[in-house]
Design a protein around this motif. Sequence first.
Motif, PDB file in Angstrom:
ATOM      1  N   TYR A  35       0.838  -1.203   0.000  1.00 51.57           N
ATOM      2  CA  TYR A  35       0.000   0.000   0.000  1.00 51.57           C
ATOM      3  C   TYR A  35       0.865   1.241   0.000  1.00 51.57           C
ATOM      4  CZ  TYR A  35       0.972   0.899   4.959  1.00 51.57           C
ATOM      5  OH  TYR A  35       1.598   1.186   6.147  1.00 51.57           O
ATOM      6  N   ARG A  54       8.147   4.262  -4.745  1.00 51.10           N
ATOM      7  CA  ARG A  54       8.251   3.294  -3.636  1.00 51.10           C
ATOM      8  C   ARG A  54       7.219   2.177  -3.788  1.00 51.10           C
ATOM      9  NH1 ARG A  54       7.826   5.791   2.082  1.00 51.10           N
ATOM     10  NH2 ARG A  54       5.619   5.718   1.609  1.00 51.10           N
ATOM     11  N   LYS A 148       6.443  -1.652   1.977  1.00 47.26           N
ATOM     12  CA  LYS A 148       5.232  -1.134   2.638  1.00 47.26           C
ATOM     13  C   LYS A 148       4.135  -2.177   2.452  1.00 47.26           C
ATOM     14  CE  LYS A 148       3.365   3.450   3.668  1.00 47.26           C
ATOM     15  NZ  LYS A 148       3.982   3.695   4.981  1.00 47.26           N
ATOM     16  N   ASN A 155       2.736  -3.425  14.108  1.00 47.48           N
ATOM     17  CA  ASN A 155       2.549  -1.972  14.171  1.00 47.48           C
ATOM     18  C   ASN A 155       1.263  -1.636  14.923  1.00 47.48           C
ATOM     19  OD1 ASN A 155       3.774  -3.091  11.661  1.00 47.48           O
ATOM     20  ND2 ASN A 155       4.418  -0.977  11.355  1.00 47.48           N
ATOM     21  N   GLU A 180      12.464   2.669  13.910  1.00 45.45           N
ATOM     22  CA  GLU A 180      11.510   3.720  13.501  1.00 45.45           C
ATOM     23  C   GLU A 180      10.312   3.609  14.429  1.00 45.45           C
ATOM     24  OE1 GLU A 180       9.731   3.006   9.618  1.00 45.45           O
ATOM     25  OE2 GLU A 180      10.176   0.884   9.770  1.00 45.45           O
ATOM     26  N   SER A 182       5.825   3.104  14.788  1.00 42.44           N
ATOM     27  CA  SER A 182       4.832   2.187  14.206  1.00 42.44           C
ATOM     28  C   SER A 182       4.414   2.620  12.800  1.00 42.44           C
ATOM     29  CB  SER A 182       3.609   2.076  15.114  1.00 42.44           C
ATOM     30  OG  SER A 182       2.787   3.212  14.980  1.00 42.44           O
ATOM     31  N   ALA A 183       4.534   3.925  12.510  1.00 36.08           N
ATOM     32  CA  ALA A 183       4.112   4.414  11.187  1.00 36.08           C
ATOM     33  C   ALA A 183       4.881   5.661  10.758  1.00 36.08           C
ATOM     34  CB  ALA A 183       2.614   4.705  11.201  1.00 36.08           C
ATOM     35  N   ALA A 184       6.076   5.871  11.342  1.00 33.80           N
ATOM     36  CA  ALA A 184       6.850   7.066  10.999  1.00 33.80           C
ATOM     37  C   ALA A 184       8.334   6.777  11.227  1.00 33.80           C
ATOM     38  CB  ALA A 184       6.409   8.250  11.857  1.00 33.80           C
ATOM     39  N   GLY A 206      10.995   6.338   4.364  1.00 33.39           N
ATOM     40  CA  GLY A 206       9.940   7.353   4.292  1.00 33.39           C
ATOM     41  C   GLY A 206      10.243   8.435   3.273  1.00 33.39           C
ATOM     42  N   CYS A 207       9.226   8.815   2.531  1.00 38.71           N
ATOM     43  CA  CYS A 207       9.382   9.916   1.577  1.00 38.71           C
ATOM     44  C   CYS A 207       9.658  11.216   2.329  1.00 38.71           C
ATOM     45  CB  CYS A 207       8.125  10.065   0.731  1.00 38.71           C
ATOM     46  SG  CYS A 207       7.768   8.619  -0.279  1.00 38.71           S
ATOM     47  N   VAL A 208       9.003  11.393   3.467  1.00 39.89           N
ATOM     48  CA  VAL A 208       9.240  12.607   4.245  1.00 39.89           C
ATOM     49  C   VAL A 208      10.622  12.535   4.905  1.00 39.89           C
ATOM     50  CG1 VAL A 208       8.398  14.073   6.126  1.00 39.89           C
ATOM     51  CG2 VAL A 208       6.778  12.956   4.583  1.00 39.89           C
ATOM     52  N   SER A 243       6.415  11.587   8.854  1.00 32.35           N
ATOM     53  CA  SER A 243       5.619  10.775   7.918  1.00 32.35           C
ATOM     54  C   SER A 243       4.716  11.733   7.148  1.00 32.35           C
ATOM     55  CB  SER A 243       4.758   9.738   8.640  1.00 32.35           C
ATOM     56  OG  SER A 243       3.584  10.337   9.135  1.00 32.35           O
TER      57      SER A 243
END
Length: 289
Positions: A35, A54, A148, A155, A180, A182-184, A206-208, A243
Amino acid sequence: MDRKGIIFTNNGFVHSSTVHYPYEERGLQFGDGIYEVVRVYQGKCYLLEEHIDRLFRSANAISLVLPFSKKELMEHFITLLQLNSFTDDGIIYVQITRGSAKRNHIFPKVEPNFYAYVDHYPRPVDFISHGISVITYPDIRWQYCYIKSLNLLPNVLAKQEAAEQQCFDAIFHRDEIITESSAANVFIVKDQSLYTHPATEQILHGCVRNRVLTLARNAQINVIETTFTRKDLLDADEVFLTSSGIEVMPVIQIDGKTVGSGTPGAVSRKLQKLYEQDAQLVTLQGGIS
Ligand SMILES: *Cc1c(COP(=O)(O)O)cnc(C)c1O
């Protein structure tokens, strides 16, 4: 009324109320899919190419052949925003699974299933301004965290534990090494230098995270991509997460212990400002940056 309106699926653009998933579905039965979450600001995608690149890397890593090109998917996302007249802050969620087939671990010879929807997602401005509390949690995930994938049970368990302790998120450590959250992605500042886990198989790239590293380097901040320990985390001058959903999010408390002065630090503030400029956002201080 359906909140998500028109969604993009195998059958093209359809109303979300018409989408029904079969129970024998690879994503549902095996988590056999991938995803992406793309940030949308005022109806425009931010870092779109990076997310699509990605997605294709994730697909390739699990031998999933996507039924569209990068360029086609990019156009479909734009159409999705247009068909929903979406001009707000939000996210596009897209997932692709190995398809619907009788339950059997071996890859079936069927077409992938996919859908993408756009939803409202305001900037969490209070948290971004004041910072968040987090817990640390053992990283019980598999060895390919750079994919991903839909397998998010560790998570989910980590984030739930954080919520039960009135915290915003959980920061993973594999043995003593911080990976890292759980989501960032996780950054620390120590003596004016910025540290984050290298982009290995142990973290999601991460893209960020990437963009913040570039923004920091351009601003002459000393950037060091290296592993650091839970002790380094607790001793850091500043800590923040990144994130698409939470941008540059200061962490002011970890496992009940205050980080630095207990308020978002100068380097975090500087990077928040650079992020807002990069994404062409109205700054939290007001006005266009
Ligand atoms: C999606 C995700 C991130 C952040 O990725 P962005 O591209 O910056 O939104 C970080 N860690 C994990 C585990 C993720 O799933």
